[in-house]
Design a protein around this motif. Sequence first.
Motif, PDB file in Angstrom:
ATOM      1  N   ARG A  47      13.517  32.702  84.782  1.00 26.85           N
ATOM      2  CA  ARG A  47      12.138  32.924  84.901  1.00 26.85           C
ATOM      3  C   ARG A  47      11.491  33.148  83.560  1.00 26.85           C
TER       4      ARG A  47
ATOM      5  N   THR B 113      19.366  27.842  94.896  1.00 25.24           N
ATOM      6  CA  THR B 113      19.227  26.861  93.647  1.00 25.24           C
ATOM      7  C   THR B 113      18.163  27.903  92.856  1.00 25.24           C
TER       8      THR B 113
ATOM      9  N   ILE C  11      17.731  29.616  88.539  1.00 24.33           N
ATOM     10  CA  ILE C  11      16.705  29.372  87.492  1.00 24.33           C
ATOM     11  C   ILE C  11      16.171  30.323  86.811  1.00 24.33           C
TER      12      ILE C  11
ATOM     13  N   LEU D 122      11.841  22.671  82.309  1.00 26.49           N
ATOM     14  CA  LEU D 122      12.732  21.354  81.971  1.00 26.49           C
ATOM     15  C   LEU D 122      13.977  21.254  82.515  1.00 26.49           C
ATOM     16  N   ARG D 123      14.250  22.109  83.702  1.00 26.70           N
ATOM     17  CA  ARG D 123      15.568  21.943  84.462  1.00 26.70           C
ATOM     18  C   ARG D 123      15.623  21.103  85.655  1.00 26.70           C
ATOM     19  N   SER D 124      16.353  20.403  85.722  1.00 29.60           N
ATOM     20  CA  SER D 124      16.475  19.326  86.893  1.00 29.60           C
ATOM     21  C   SER D 124      16.494  20.055  88.145  1.00 29.60           C
ATOM     22  N   ASP D 125      16.907  21.277  88.518  1.00 32.00           N
ATOM     23  CA  ASP D 125      16.955  22.168  89.837  1.00 32.00           C
ATOM     24  C   ASP D 125      15.437  22.448  89.977  1.00 32.00           C
ATOM     25  N   THR D 126      14.726  22.911  88.819  1.00 36.88           N
ATOM     26  CA  THR D 126      13.393  23.402  89.038  1.00 36.88           C
ATOM     27  C   THR D 126      12.620  22.075  89.621  1.00 36.88           C
ATOM     28  N   ARG D 127      12.703  20.914  88.944  1.00 41.64           N
ATOM     29  CA  ARG D 127      12.183  19.533  89.524  1.00 41.64           C
ATOM     30  C   ARG D 127      12.601  19.192  91.106  1.00 41.64           C
ATOM     31  N   ARG D 128      13.872  19.763  91.294  1.00 41.81           N
ATOM     32  CA  ARG D 128      14.218  19.380  92.689  1.00 41.81           C
ATOM     33  C   ARG D 128      13.634  20.190  93.637  1.00 41.81           C
TER      34      ARG D 128
ATOM     35  N   THR E 216      11.240  27.577  79.820  1.00 43.20           N
ATOM     36  CA  THR E 216      12.227  26.526  79.805  1.00 43.20           C
ATOM     37  C   THR E 216      12.544  26.241  81.204  1.00 43.20           C
ATOM     38  N   ALA E 217      12.187  27.102  82.360  1.00 43.69           N
ATOM     39  CA  ALA E 217      12.678  26.421  83.896  1.00 43.69           C
ATOM     40  C   ALA E 217      11.846  25.365  84.271  1.00 43.69           C
TER      41      ALA E 217
END
Length: 121
Positions: free
Chosen positions: A36, A30, A34, A42-48, A39-40
Amino acid sequence: MKAATFAVVLALSALPSAAAAMTVQEFLTTADGIPRNPTALLRSDTRRLMNEMKAAFKTIRDEQAAARAAGRRPATCVPDKVSVNTGEILGRFSSIPPQRRGISVTQAVREWMAEAHPCPA
């Protein structure tokens, strides 16, 4: 009554397996997707991934507190504030041999913190 129970079981099985522990391999895969850049965040994967790390640290702190409350020596003595950055996390997880990357993120963090913050004997 059986129909209602079946409906609840069916509805729960349709939910994504959020309760399932994320493996180190899943984390790395995952993270690899993402970008680097700013804007990373803002991504749902980053929050996850961030939530996965928070949950791992919470679990380890809870285990540490439970061991102390039971009069046992905890496996870790993680201080209240631990600062790790993305590079450290990815470096640590990438250093895990591929055949062991099926372990959970929590287990990987537990082993890392036991090494970095061992309790005195």
